[in-house]
Design a protein around this motif. Structure first.
Motif, PDB file in Angstrom:
ATOM      1  N   CYS A 156     -34.991   1.988   7.710  1.00  0.00           N
ATOM      2  CA  CYS A 156     -35.767   1.640   9.043  1.00  0.00           C
ATOM      3  C   CYS A 156     -36.175   2.744   9.796  1.00  0.00           C
ATOM      4  CB  CYS A 156     -34.661   1.061   9.635  1.00  0.00           C
ATOM      5  SG  CYS A 156     -34.156  -0.466   9.461  1.00  0.00           S
ATOM      6  N   ALA A 157     -35.790   4.054   9.760  1.00  0.00           N
ATOM      7  CA  ALA A 157     -36.573   5.102  10.326  1.00  0.00           C
ATOM      8  C   ALA A 157     -37.612   5.435   9.507  1.00  0.00           C
ATOM      9  CB  ALA A 157     -35.298   6.278  10.396  1.00  0.00           C
ATOM     10  N   ALA A 158     -37.621   5.591   8.335  1.00  0.00           N
ATOM     11  CA  ALA A 158     -38.738   5.845   7.426  1.00  0.00           C
ATOM     12  C   ALA A 158     -40.044   4.821   7.842  1.00  0.00           C
ATOM     13  CB  ALA A 158     -38.267   5.873   6.078  1.00  0.00           C
TER      14      ALA A 158
ATOM     15  N   ILE B 185     -43.223  -5.242  12.694  1.00  0.00           N
ATOM     16  CA  ILE B 185     -42.228  -4.662  11.883  1.00  0.00           C
ATOM     17  C   ILE B 185     -41.538  -3.605  13.012  1.00  0.00           C
ATOM     18  CG2 ILE B 185     -42.041  -2.711  10.220  1.00  0.00           C
ATOM     19  CD1 ILE B 185     -44.459  -3.795   8.758  1.00  0.00           C
ATOM     20  N   LEU B 186     -42.199  -2.830  13.769  1.00  0.00           N
ATOM     21  CA  LEU B 186     -41.802  -1.891  14.695  1.00  0.00           C
ATOM     22  C   LEU B 186     -40.618  -2.688  15.842  1.00  0.00           C
ATOM     23  CD1 LEU B 186     -41.723   1.086  15.394  1.00  0.00           C
ATOM     24  CD2 LEU B 186     -43.355   0.733  17.232  1.00  0.00           C
TER      25      LEU B 186
ATOM     26  N   ALA C 204     -33.249  -4.496  15.294  1.00  0.00           N
ATOM     27  CA  ALA C 204     -32.060  -4.666  14.019  1.00  0.00           C
ATOM     28  C   ALA C 204     -31.336  -3.207  13.892  1.00  0.00           C
ATOM     29  CB  ALA C 204     -32.766  -4.753  12.969  1.00  0.00           C
ATOM     30  N   ALA C 205     -32.035  -1.820  14.384  1.00  0.00           N
ATOM     31  CA  ALA C 205     -31.349  -0.724  14.322  1.00  0.00           C
ATOM     32  C   ALA C 205     -29.990  -0.779  14.869  1.00  0.00           C
ATOM     33  CB  ALA C 205     -32.322   0.430  14.386  1.00  0.00           C
ATOM     34  N   PRO C 206     -29.920  -1.024  16.009  1.00  0.00           N
ATOM     35  CA  PRO C 206     -28.414  -0.753  16.631  1.00  0.00           C
ATOM     36  C   PRO C 206     -27.594  -1.721  16.195  1.00  0.00           C
ATOM     37  CG  PRO C 206     -30.345  -1.064  18.322  1.00  0.00           C
ATOM     38  CD  PRO C 206     -31.048  -1.436  17.094  1.00  0.00           C
TER      39      PRO C 206
ATOM     40  N   GLY D   9     -38.076   4.013  18.796  1.00  0.00           N
ATOM     41  CA  GLY D   9     -39.169   2.732  18.393  1.00  0.00           C
ATOM     42  C   GLY D   9     -39.800   1.974  19.614  1.00  0.00           C
ATOM     43  N   MET D  10     -38.692   1.753  20.537  1.00  0.00           N
ATOM     44  CA  MET D  10     -39.018   1.092  21.727  1.00  0.00           C
ATOM     45  C   MET D  10     -40.111   1.839  22.567  1.00  0.00           C
ATOM     46  SD  MET D  10     -36.456  -0.159  24.728  1.00  0.00           S
ATOM     47  CE  MET D  10     -35.654  -1.013  23.908  1.00  0.00           C
ATOM     48  N   PHE D  11     -40.091   3.367  22.619  1.00  0.00           N
ATOM     49  CA  PHE D  11     -40.941   3.926  23.282  1.00  0.00           C
ATOM     50  C   PHE D  11     -42.235   3.757  22.811  1.00  0.00           C
ATOM     51  CE2 PHE D  11     -43.345   7.904  23.536  1.00  0.00           C
ATOM     52  CZ  PHE D  11     -43.429   8.263  24.644  1.00  0.00           C
TER      53      PHE D  11
END
Length: 213
Positions: free
Chosen positions: A17-19, A108-109, A115-117, A167-169
């Motif tokens: 997800c980070a990549a 996607i972002l 999803a990340a948290p 991602g939110m920023f």
């Protein structure tokens, strides 16, 4: 079921997800920067005298861009339309068709931010379960090892939250860029149309004499 394997899978998913988030941020950042520069440049060049794309400066026509595509479509078609209402409808349809391009891949972002948290929390839960299972088998013979296992589990939550914050920023920043680009596209749409509309009120030759339409 091996909780350690599931814990590692959760970490791999978060790294993926980070990549993916980095790729989308870089790609969209470059796209928005270039599109905004082109839109501002075309906005300055689009005067009432411009009736064809070839009349625009070469540096604005040398590379394809979203604003240039919108202007090109309107300039190419507006002289073949019968009325101002047809031109208005056509320009609106061109604007709607082109503005969707600025939204590409942002979903996607947005998904990663959500999803990340959750993946981080899942990784933490699986890690703690795995630690408790180890405790049930061997007991508290090495408190340091237990602390290390719980620390690794909590790291998953921290990683997930960190990915979501970054991602939110950028997602919110891109939303602001989208609004600015859409505003410039609207201005370009109006300027591309106004030359034909204004030109219809000018005197035109008819059988060797000037005739006012």
């Amino acid at each position: 079921m091996n909780m350690q394997i599931l814990h590692e899978v959760a970490f791999y998913l978060m790294y993926a997800c980070a990549a993916l988030a980095i790729f989308v941020i870089v790609e969209r950042g470059l796209f928005f920067g270039y599109t905004l520069r082109q839109a501002i440049g075309l906005e300055k060049a689009m005067t009432h005298a411009v009736q064809h794309v070839r009349e625009l400066p070469d540096e604005l026509r040398s590379r394809a861009s979203l604003p240039l595509a919108l202007v090109s479509e309107i300039l190419a078609e507006k002289h073949h339309l019968d009325s101002d209402k047809d031109l208005e409808d056509f320009s609106e349809s061109v604007y709607i068709a082109n503005r969707g391009a600025v939204q590409e891949r942002l979903w996607i972002l947005d998904t990663i931010v959500t999803a990340a948290p959750l993946l981080g929390l899942l990784g933490t839960i699986l890690g703690i379960i795995d630690t408790f299972k180890a405790l049930a088998v061997s007991g508290v013979s090495d408190p340091g090892q237990v602390s290390q296992g719980i620390g690794t589990a909590l790291y998953a939550t921290a990683l997930g939250i960190g990915i979501a914050v970054v991602g939110m920023f950028f997602f919110n920043m891109f939303q602001e860029r989208i609004e600015r680009i859409n505003d410039h596209l609207k201005v370009l749409m109006l300027r591309a149309c106004v030359g034909r509309i204004a030109g219809q009120d000018q005197p035109q030759p008819h059988n060797g004499k000037l005739h006012v339409a």
